[in-house]
Design a protein around this motif. Structure first.
Motif, PDB file in Angstrom:
ATOM      1  N   TYR A 128       0.498  -0.994  -0.143  1.00  0.00           N
ATOM      2  CA  TYR A 128       0.289   0.026   0.231  1.00  0.00           C
ATOM      3  C   TYR A 128       1.100   1.660   0.041  1.00  0.00           C
ATOM      4  CZ  TYR A 128      -3.008   3.548   2.156  1.00  0.00           C
ATOM      5  OH  TYR A 128      -3.742   4.666   2.498  1.00  0.00           O
ATOM      6  N   TRP A 129       1.086   2.372  -1.106  1.00  0.00           N
ATOM      7  CA  TRP A 129       1.069   3.188  -1.052  1.00  0.00           C
ATOM      8  C   TRP A 129       0.542   4.569  -0.696  1.00  0.00           C
ATOM      9  CZ3 TRP A 129       4.147   3.248  -6.383  1.00  0.00           C
ATOM     10  CH2 TRP A 129       5.168   1.807  -6.805  1.00  0.00           C
ATOM     11  N   LEU A 130       1.063   5.508   0.364  1.00  0.00           N
ATOM     12  CA  LEU A 130       0.287   6.686   0.803  1.00  0.00           C
ATOM     13  C   LEU A 130       0.334   8.104  -0.190  1.00  0.00           C
ATOM     14  CD1 LEU A 130      -2.147   8.110   2.373  1.00  0.00           C
ATOM     15  CD2 LEU A 130      -0.710   7.299   4.193  1.00  0.00           C
ATOM     16  N   VAL A 131       0.565   8.163  -1.078  1.00  0.00           N
ATOM     17  CA  VAL A 131       1.249   9.655  -1.404  1.00  0.00           C
ATOM     18  C   VAL A 131       0.361  10.678  -0.943  1.00  0.00           C
ATOM     19  CG1 VAL A 131       1.830  11.186  -3.316  1.00  0.00           C
ATOM     20  CG2 VAL A 131       1.416   8.608  -3.764  1.00  0.00           C
ATOM     21  N   ASP A 132       1.482  11.714   0.258  1.00  0.00           N
ATOM     22  CA  ASP A 132       1.340  12.266   0.947  1.00  0.00           C
ATOM     23  C   ASP A 132       1.829  13.767   0.501  1.00  0.00           C
ATOM     24  OD1 ASP A 132       1.460  13.787   3.342  1.00  0.00           O
ATOM     25  OD2 ASP A 132       2.090  13.125   4.931  1.00  0.00           O
ATOM     26  N   LEU A 133       0.995  14.181  -0.047  1.00  0.00           N
ATOM     27  CA  LEU A 133       0.933  15.624  -0.657  1.00  0.00           C
ATOM     28  C   LEU A 133       1.016  16.667  -0.082  1.00  0.00           C
ATOM     29  CD1 LEU A 133      -1.507  15.092  -3.677  1.00  0.00           C
ATOM     30  CD2 LEU A 133       0.569  14.511  -3.847  1.00  0.00           C
ATOM     31  N   THR A 134       1.162  16.724   1.094  1.00  0.00           N
ATOM     32  CA  THR A 134       1.671  17.639   2.091  1.00  0.00           C
ATOM     33  C   THR A 134       3.021  17.803   2.633  1.00  0.00           C
ATOM     34  OG1 THR A 134       1.153  16.368   4.279  1.00  0.00           O
ATOM     35  CG2 THR A 134      -0.972  17.160   3.764  1.00  0.00           C
ATOM     36  N   ARG A 135       3.607  16.496   2.565  1.00  0.00           N
ATOM     37  CA  ARG A 135       5.173  16.669   2.980  1.00  0.00           C
ATOM     38  C   ARG A 135       5.649  16.119   1.955  1.00  0.00           C
ATOM     39  NH1 ARG A 135       3.607  13.369   8.289  1.00  0.00           N
ATOM     40  NH2 ARG A 135       3.222  15.181   9.705  1.00  0.00           N
ATOM     41  N   ASN A 136       5.036  15.426   0.416  1.00  0.00           N
ATOM     42  CA  ASN A 136       5.352  15.537  -0.471  1.00  0.00           C
ATOM     43  C   ASN A 136       6.651  14.268  -0.766  1.00  0.00           C
ATOM     44  OD1 ASN A 136       5.721  16.499  -3.350  1.00  0.00           O
ATOM     45  ND2 ASN A 136       7.237  17.595  -3.351  1.00  0.00           N
ATOM     46  N   ARG A 137       6.199  13.326  -0.101  1.00  0.00           N
ATOM     47  CA  ARG A 137       6.551  11.737   0.311  1.00  0.00           C
ATOM     48  C   ARG A 137       6.124  10.992   0.135  1.00  0.00           C
ATOM     49  NH1 ARG A 137       7.277  11.597   6.951  1.00  0.00           N
ATOM     50  NH2 ARG A 137       5.597  11.190   7.787  1.00  0.00           N
ATOM     51  N   VAL A 138       6.257   9.573  -0.006  1.00  0.00           N
ATOM     52  CA  VAL A 138       5.751   8.534  -0.272  1.00  0.00           C
ATOM     53  C   VAL A 138       5.714   7.169   0.993  1.00  0.00           C
ATOM     54  CG1 VAL A 138       5.279   6.478  -1.826  1.00  0.00           C
ATOM     55  CG2 VAL A 138       5.509   8.498  -2.559  1.00  0.00           C
ATOM     56  N   GLU A 139       4.380   6.209   1.656  1.00  0.00           N
ATOM     57  CA  GLU A 139       4.439   6.052   2.728  1.00  0.00           C
ATOM     58  C   GLU A 139       4.372   4.978   2.363  1.00  0.00           C
ATOM     59  OE1 GLU A 139       2.014   7.005   6.249  1.00  0.00           O
ATOM     60  OE2 GLU A 139       2.956   9.542   5.645  1.00  0.00           O
ATOM     61  N   VAL A 140       4.886   4.088   2.651  1.00  0.00           N
ATOM     62  CA  VAL A 140       5.162   2.512   1.892  1.00  0.00           C
ATOM     63  C   VAL A 140       4.840   1.048   2.865  1.00  0.00           C
ATOM     64  CG1 VAL A 140       6.316   0.605   0.534  1.00  0.00           C
ATOM     65  CG2 VAL A 140       6.330   3.129  -0.436  1.00  0.00           C
ATOM     66  N   TYR A 141       3.758   0.439   2.608  1.00  0.00           N
ATOM     67  CA  TYR A 141       2.825  -0.441   3.533  1.00  0.00           C
ATOM     68  C   TYR A 141       3.727  -1.449   3.123  1.00  0.00           C
ATOM     69  CZ  TYR A 141       1.358   3.972   6.455  1.00  0.00           C
ATOM     70  OH  TYR A 141       1.120   5.229   6.985  1.00  0.00           O
ATOM     71  N   ARG A 142       4.524  -2.908   3.761  1.00  0.00           N
ATOM     72  CA  ARG A 142       3.974  -3.502   2.856  1.00  0.00           C
ATOM     73  C   ARG A 142       4.271  -5.304   4.229  1.00  0.00           C
ATOM     74  NH1 ARG A 142       8.697  -1.757   0.015  1.00  0.00           N
ATOM     75  NH2 ARG A 142       8.277  -1.147  -2.221  1.00  0.00           N
ATOM     76  N   THR A 143       3.510  -5.726   3.959  1.00  0.00           N
ATOM     77  CA  THR A 143       3.516  -7.862   4.382  1.00  0.00           C
ATOM     78  C   THR A 143       2.665  -7.629   6.109  1.00  0.00           C
ATOM     79  OG1 THR A 143       6.079  -7.436   4.237  1.00  0.00           O
ATOM     80  CG2 THR A 143       5.136  -9.251   5.911  1.00  0.00           C
ATOM     81  N   PRO A 144       1.289  -7.255   5.000  1.00  0.00           N
ATOM     82  CA  PRO A 144       0.223  -7.555   6.578  1.00  0.00           C
ATOM     83  C   PRO A 144      -0.083  -8.501   7.050  1.00  0.00           C
ATOM     84  CG  PRO A 144      -0.425  -8.154   3.517  1.00  0.00           C
ATOM     85  CD  PRO A 144       1.057  -7.457   3.791  1.00  0.00           C
ATOM     86  N   VAL A 145       0.016  -8.550   8.135  1.00  0.00           N
ATOM     87  CA  VAL A 145       0.322  -9.071   9.145  1.00  0.00           C
ATOM     88  C   VAL A 145      -1.068  -9.074   9.911  1.00  0.00           C
ATOM     89  CG1 VAL A 145       0.912 -10.850  11.101  1.00  0.00           C
ATOM     90  CG2 VAL A 145       2.743 -10.246   9.289  1.00  0.00           C
TER      91      VAL A 145
END
Length: 182
Positions: A128-145
């Motif tokens: 899951y990628w959360l493109v955070d336009l307020t901070r100009n970055r991408v939070e990358v979430y992996r490996t759901p458990v």
């Protein structure tokens, strides 16, 4: 007083019958959430990411922009982009699986991070990628458990993202994260 959540199948029937008119809604954990219209920066990032993914994944996977994902019995979010296996043929209902889900967030950041991220983890979306336009970055979430992502990485505007399901595909964040004020 008890609140009864709406089921996904009920929501689909209501939506298909035209019960909501032109209203843009998502079903999240049994509750109807109004979708805000995309702003200029959101639209630009979604468009640029969509183009890059379609070109990169040609004939390997399908890219679904802002279309429903059957994420459990009580949720049908409409992520900004979802990469799905090509074998999940159109016309056979909304997919319940995705290889990658992307949300582009400005005003919806809290919802996308705190509500939708766990929802996608519960649906076993591997990335899951959360493109955070307020901070100009991408939070990358992996490996759901057990309903949460166990790996989180933050990638800035000069970074590169690798699609886990297709490690040969790399996207430069500078190609879709516009400079501040851009």
């Amino acid at each position: 007083m008890r609140v009864r959540p709406l089921r996904r199948t009920e929501y689909q029937s209501l939506a298909e019958s035209g019960a909501f008119g032109e209203e843009k809604l998502e079903l999240i954990r049994g509750t109807l959430i109004t979708r805000s219209p995309a702003g200029t920066a959101d639209a630009a990032a979604i468009t640029l990411l969509n183009e890059q993914l379609i070109l990169s994944l040609r004939k390997r996977a399908s890219v679904r922009p802002q279309l429903p994902l059957a994420a459990g019995e009580d949720s049908m979010p409409e992520p900004d982009l979802a990469v799905i296996d090509r074998s999940l043929a159109p016309g056979k209902g909304h997919p319940s699986e995705a290889l990658l889900v992307i949300e582009v967030a400005n005003s919806s950041l809290n919802l996308d991070r705190n509500i939708k991220a766990p929802l996608y983890a519960e649906a076993k979306v591997p990335e899951y990628w959360l493109v955070d336009l307020t901070r100009n970055r991408v939070e990358v979430y992996r490996t759901p458990v057990e309903g949460r992502y166990t790996q989180v990485e933050v990638v800035g505007v000069e970074g590169t993202l690798v699609v886990s399901a297709f490690p040969d595909i790399q996207l430069k964040t500078s190609d879709f994260l516009l400079p501040e004020g851009g």
